[in-house]
Design a protein around this motif. Structure first.
Motif, PDB file in Angstrom:
ATOM      1  N   ARG A   1       0.821  -1.204   0.000  1.00 42.13           N
ATOM      2  CA  ARG A   1       0.000   0.000   0.000  1.00 42.13           C
ATOM      3  C   ARG A   1       0.855   1.254   0.000  1.00 42.13           C
ATOM      4  O   ARG A   1       0.517   2.233  -0.610  1.00 42.13           O
ATOM      5  CB  ARG A   1      -0.898   0.018   1.226  1.00 42.13           C
ATOM      6  CG  ARG A   1      -2.346  -0.222   0.915  1.00 42.13           C
ATOM      7  CD  ARG A   1      -3.218   0.098   2.091  1.00 42.13           C
ATOM      8  NE  ARG A   1      -2.550  -0.066   3.362  1.00 42.13           N
ATOM      9  CZ  ARG A   1      -2.430  -1.230   3.991  1.00 42.13           C
ATOM     10  NH1 ARG A   1      -2.941  -2.322   3.477  1.00 42.13           N
ATOM     11  NH2 ARG A   1      -1.819  -1.306   5.147  1.00 42.13           N
TER      12      ARG A   1
ATOM     13  N   THR B   1     -10.250   0.540   6.460  1.00 46.70           N
ATOM     14  CA  THR B   1     -11.537   0.284   7.061  1.00 46.70           C
ATOM     15  C   THR B   1     -12.171   1.626   7.381  1.00 46.70           C
ATOM     16  O   THR B   1     -11.496   2.619   7.520  1.00 46.70           O
ATOM     17  CB  THR B   1     -11.380  -0.497   8.378  1.00 46.70           C
ATOM     18  OG1 THR B   1     -10.614   0.308   9.272  1.00 46.70           O
ATOM     19  CG2 THR B   1     -10.711  -1.821   8.172  1.00 46.70           C
ATOM     20  N   THR B   2     -13.471   1.628   7.442  1.00 48.66           N
ATOM     21  CA  THR B   2     -14.147   2.873   7.792  1.00 48.66           C
ATOM     22  C   THR B   2     -14.618   2.810   9.223  1.00 48.66           C
ATOM     23  O   THR B   2     -14.689   1.745   9.824  1.00 48.66           O
ATOM     24  CB  THR B   2     -15.368   3.096   6.894  1.00 48.66           C
ATOM     25  OG1 THR B   2     -16.203   1.958   7.011  1.00 48.66           O
ATOM     26  CG2 THR B   2     -14.959   3.287   5.461  1.00 48.66           C
TER      27      THR B   2
ATOM     28  N   GLU C   1       1.169   7.467  15.240  1.00 47.68           N
ATOM     29  CA  GLU C   1       0.665   7.405  13.866  1.00 47.68           C
ATOM     30  C   GLU C   1       1.727   6.993  12.852  1.00 47.68           C
ATOM     31  O   GLU C   1       1.418   6.689  11.720  1.00 47.68           O
ATOM     32  CB  GLU C   1       0.000   8.727  13.454  1.00 47.68           C
ATOM     33  CG  GLU C   1       0.849   9.947  13.701  1.00 47.68           C
ATOM     34  CD  GLU C   1       0.192  11.222  13.187  1.00 47.68           C
ATOM     35  OE1 GLU C   1      -0.534  11.160  12.187  1.00 47.68           O
ATOM     36  OE2 GLU C   1       0.424  12.284  13.775  1.00 47.68           O
TER      37      GLU C   1
ATOM     38  N   ALA D   1      -0.505  -2.163   8.942  1.00 49.20           N
ATOM     39  CA  ALA D   1      -1.385  -1.036   8.629  1.00 49.20           C
ATOM     40  C   ALA D   1      -1.114   0.104   9.601  1.00 49.20           C
ATOM     41  O   ALA D   1      -0.881  -0.117  10.784  1.00 49.20           O
ATOM     42  CB  ALA D   1      -2.835  -1.484   8.733  1.00 49.20           C
ATOM     43  N   LEU D   2      -1.119   1.314   9.068  1.00 51.53           N
ATOM     44  CA  LEU D   2      -0.912   2.490   9.917  1.00 51.53           C
ATOM     45  C   LEU D   2      -2.245   2.884  10.559  1.00 51.53           C
ATOM     46  O   LEU D   2      -3.302   2.644   9.981  1.00 51.53           O
ATOM     47  CB  LEU D   2      -0.360   3.650   9.090  1.00 51.53           C
ATOM     48  CG  LEU D   2       1.071   3.464   8.575  1.00 51.53           C
ATOM     49  CD1 LEU D   2       1.441   4.584   7.616  1.00 51.53           C
ATOM     50  CD2 LEU D   2       2.059   3.392   9.721  1.00 51.53           C
TER      51      LEU D   2
ATOM     52  N   HIS E   1      -3.996   5.530  10.733  1.00 48.19           N
ATOM     53  CA  HIS E   1      -4.984   6.296   9.967  1.00 48.19           C
ATOM     54  C   HIS E   1      -5.706   5.448   8.927  1.00 48.19           C
ATOM     55  O   HIS E   1      -6.692   5.873   8.357  1.00 48.19           O
ATOM     56  CB  HIS E   1      -4.331   7.524   9.322  1.00 48.19           C
ATOM     57  CG  HIS E   1      -3.464   7.206   8.135  1.00 48.19           C
ATOM     58  ND1 HIS E   1      -3.958   7.125   6.862  1.00 48.19           N
ATOM     59  CD2 HIS E   1      -2.155   6.931   8.043  1.00 48.19           C
ATOM     60  CE1 HIS E   1      -2.989   6.821   6.033  1.00 48.19           C
ATOM     61  NE2 HIS E   1      -1.872   6.698   6.726  1.00 48.19           N
ATOM     62  N   GLU E   2      -5.179   4.252   8.692  1.00 47.47           N
ATOM     63  CA  GLU E   2      -5.836   3.363   7.734  1.00 47.47           C
ATOM     64  C   GLU E   2      -6.905   2.508   8.397  1.00 47.47           C
ATOM     65  O   GLU E   2      -7.574   1.725   7.741  1.00 47.47           O
ATOM     66  CB  GLU E   2      -4.795   2.457   7.065  1.00 47.47           C
ATOM     67  CG  GLU E   2      -3.784   3.216   6.232  1.00 47.47           C
ATOM     68  CD  GLU E   2      -2.615   2.360   5.767  1.00 47.47           C
ATOM     69  OE1 GLU E   2      -2.216   2.488   4.614  1.00 47.47           O
ATOM     70  OE2 GLU E   2      -2.098   1.558   6.582  1.00 47.47           O
TER      71      GLU E   2
ATOM     72  N   SER F   1     -10.250   1.821  11.175  1.00 45.60           N
ATOM     73  CA  SER F   1     -11.432   2.444  11.759  1.00 45.60           C
ATOM     74  C   SER F   1     -11.203   2.664  13.245  1.00 45.60           C
ATOM     75  O   SER F   1     -10.274   2.118  13.836  1.00 45.60           O
ATOM     76  CB  SER F   1     -12.626   1.528  11.557  1.00 45.60           C
ATOM     77  OG  SER F   1     -12.434   0.352  12.312  1.00 45.60           O
TER      78      SER F   1
END
Lengths: 307, 269
Positions: free
Chosen positions: A38, A305-306, B103, B144-145, B147-148, B150
């Protein structure tokens, strides 16, 4: 797509771990490599496209200015000894190349040295100011004082004090460049979330570990902004230093050119100064991109994710 | 499902996990003096799950910070695992309302911050981090960071970080307050499971009646300004809580109704 899968993850309750892995699959990649993939950014083609998109407007403006310059100088609406034609400047650049390159390297050296010292002194001062109220009260006024003195006014003084060698130029570059580093450093170090500091205390971490793992990385985005301003100012500092009591460097060449009314040399000199500033700025930008790819100002990714 | 890590709380102590005696806290500004907490006396036995319920601004967060040694009480004292609290405590895991993640670090490295700060064995900590990530459904998001992710996922990371060093006591300050209702239910169910599997003593501050009853073995009710404990209610439900079952249980309804009544009267003080 990832939105839907995560939505399912929330509602399915106990089977959440399963749903989370579905969300992961939905986000489009196998386990551990997703993060790296990513962040590695767009393909070279897309990057080139974006670069072209970002560059065409300023390029157009530059071309227009260049055209106007050429037109005005070529038709001699303004006398040639004031505004040379681009061709004359180019001629000067090539014929005097060795001389100009030598002096550019000297100015570059002074600038880089001044910038490095300004960075080191600036960061150290910022740390002292942040951690010690006593230091804040004793250093901050001096920092401010050093900033408000017109640097051009103290250049002769420096020449008297430090001679005509490298030292006064570097000192001037440091004086002019370190203020933004201090201010941005202090802002960055102070902007640490108090909860993170509480957290660090409950982890039994000492001040050094807290600084290294939390405060300093947290201050980096601010600090990098300060360094970007500082590097462009360092060029100015070095050149102004060369105005007084120098026998080499682009600042000296500038005085020489204007004394001889050699406007072509003067323009060539200005172009080289700008190039030094731009190249150094871009280098700091690259350092920033490498150091803080996670920061909001440098993100391009889409959330996995949201909420 | 992973195997339950050994229970630190059970092996170490005989006395209460947390004890607060006649605590009071006053905040002084130039113009005024605010009494934030007064007459707080509470005893929490190892393995208990105590929900501290109260209206906002009643000083419940301050209470947790006193136990953690982050705030000093004006009078009275607190002790943790039999020791007087005089400075920031490291025998705890602390979870804030916001996840408070770094972060610039990925999920796994955020969890491992706990180990780095404490100088724990890296391999051991790494294994345990993987275990915890599996337990909370974070496997696959290792890099995964924040901010990525939920809000719910971020809070899961925070939970893993707080559990990494197997603390005997876990302090949670409205950890799910900022999440939507569905995510909150999911995380409540997970927290109940984690509590049962680890045997950790948990103090949870919340202003949700449903959350307090669903999770706690006991609910301590606080009044607003000055904050003090007005009632202590045992929750008469089995240790394993299943959301649908608990919601359908009349004991839940009765407790929730009683608490709602108390909060209403408590707010009038």
């Amino acid at each position: 797509m990832s939105e839907q899968t995560v939505e399912r993850g929330i509602t399915s309750g106990a089977a959440d771990a399963g749903a989370a892995s579905a969300a992961r699959a939905g986000a489009g990649g196998p386990t551990a490599s997703t993060g790296a993939a990513r962040r590695s950014g767009p393909t070279p083609g897309a990057r080139l496209g974006r670069l072209a998109d970002a560059a065409w407007r300023p390029t157009l403006v530059l071309l227009v200015i260049f055209a106007v310059w050429w037109f005005v100088a070529d038709r001699e609406y303004i006398a040639n000894y004031l505004i040379p034609t681009p061709a004359q400047v180019w001629e000067k650049l090539t014929s005097e190349w060795d001389f100009l390159l030598e002096n550019s390297l000297i100015t570059l050296y002074e600038t880089v040295l001044g910038f490095a010292l300004a960075g080191a002194i600036g960061i150290a001062s910022a740390v002292l100011i942040t951690y010690s109220p006593t230091m804040e009260r004793s250093i901050y006024p001096i920092v401010l004082f050093a900033q408000v003195i017109p640097k051009i006014a103290i250049a002769p003084l420096l020449a008297v004090l430090l001679g005509t060698g490298l030292a006064p130029k570097v000192v001037l570059a440091v004086l002019i460049a370190f203020f933004p580093v201090v201010v941005s450093g202090v802002t960055g170090l102070r902007s640490t979330d108090p909860e993170l500091l509480d957290l660090s205390a409950t982890m039994g971490a000492g001040p050094w570990k807290t600084f290294r793992k939390i405060r300093f990385p947290n201050a980096l985005p601010h600090l990098m902004s300060g360094l970007k301003v500082a590097v462009t100012l360092a060029v100015t500092g070095a050149v102004v230093g060369e105005f007084v009591g120098a026998s080499e460097g682009l600042g000296y060449v500038l005085l020489l050119a204007s004394g001889n009314l050699d406007s072509a040399l003067l323009f060539a000199d200005l172009i080289l100064m700008s190039i030094i500033g731009i190249v150094l700025f871009v280098l700091v930008e690259i350092a920033e991109a490498l150091l803080i790819p996670w920061h909001a100002s440098r993100r391009s990714g889409i959330p996995l994710t949201t909420s | 499902m992973t195997t339950a890590p050994s229970t630190v709380a059970a092996t170490r102590t005989t006395g209460p996990a947390v004890e607060m005696t006649d605590l009071s806290v006053q905040f002084r500004s130039k113009r005024s003096r605010t009494v934030a907490l007064t007459d707080i006396t509470m005893r929490v036995e190892p393995g208990e799950f105590v929900s501290i319920l109260g209206p906002s601004g009643c000083g419940k967060s301050t209470l947790l910070k006193i136990v953690a040694g982050l705030v000093r009480p004006t009078t009275g004292s607190a002790s943790l695992m039999g020791q007087q609290v005089t400075r920031p405590q490291d025998k705890i895991g602390f979870i804030f309302q916001r996840a408070a993640l770094l972060e610039w670090r990925g999920v796994r490295k955020n969890i491992l911050l706990q180990a780095e700060m404490r100088g724990l064995d890296r391999k051991e900590a790494g294994r345990r981090a993987d275990q915890l990530m599996e337990m909370t459904g974070l496997t696959g998001f290792e890099n995964a960071l924040p901010h990525e992710l939920s809000g719910g996922m971020q809070q899961r990371v925070s939970l893993c970080r707080a559990l990494l060093h197997q603390p005997p006591v876990l302090l949670m300050d409205e950890p799910f307050g900022a999440l939507d209702a569905l995510t909150r239910e999911t995380l409540n169910t997970e927290l109940n499971r984690i509590w049962r599997e680890t045997g950790t003593t948990i103090l949870l501050v919340t202003h949700s009646i449903a959350e307090a009853v669903f999770l706690g073995t006991r609910v301590e009710v606080m009044s607003a300004r000055p904050g003090r404990i007005v009632r202590s209610l045992p929750v008469d439900l089995p240790a394993e809580r299943v959301y649908a079952d608990v919601m359908a249980d009349e004991r839940f309804d009765r407790l929730a109704a009683e608490l709602r009544g108390m909060l209403g009267s408590g707010a009038n003080h």
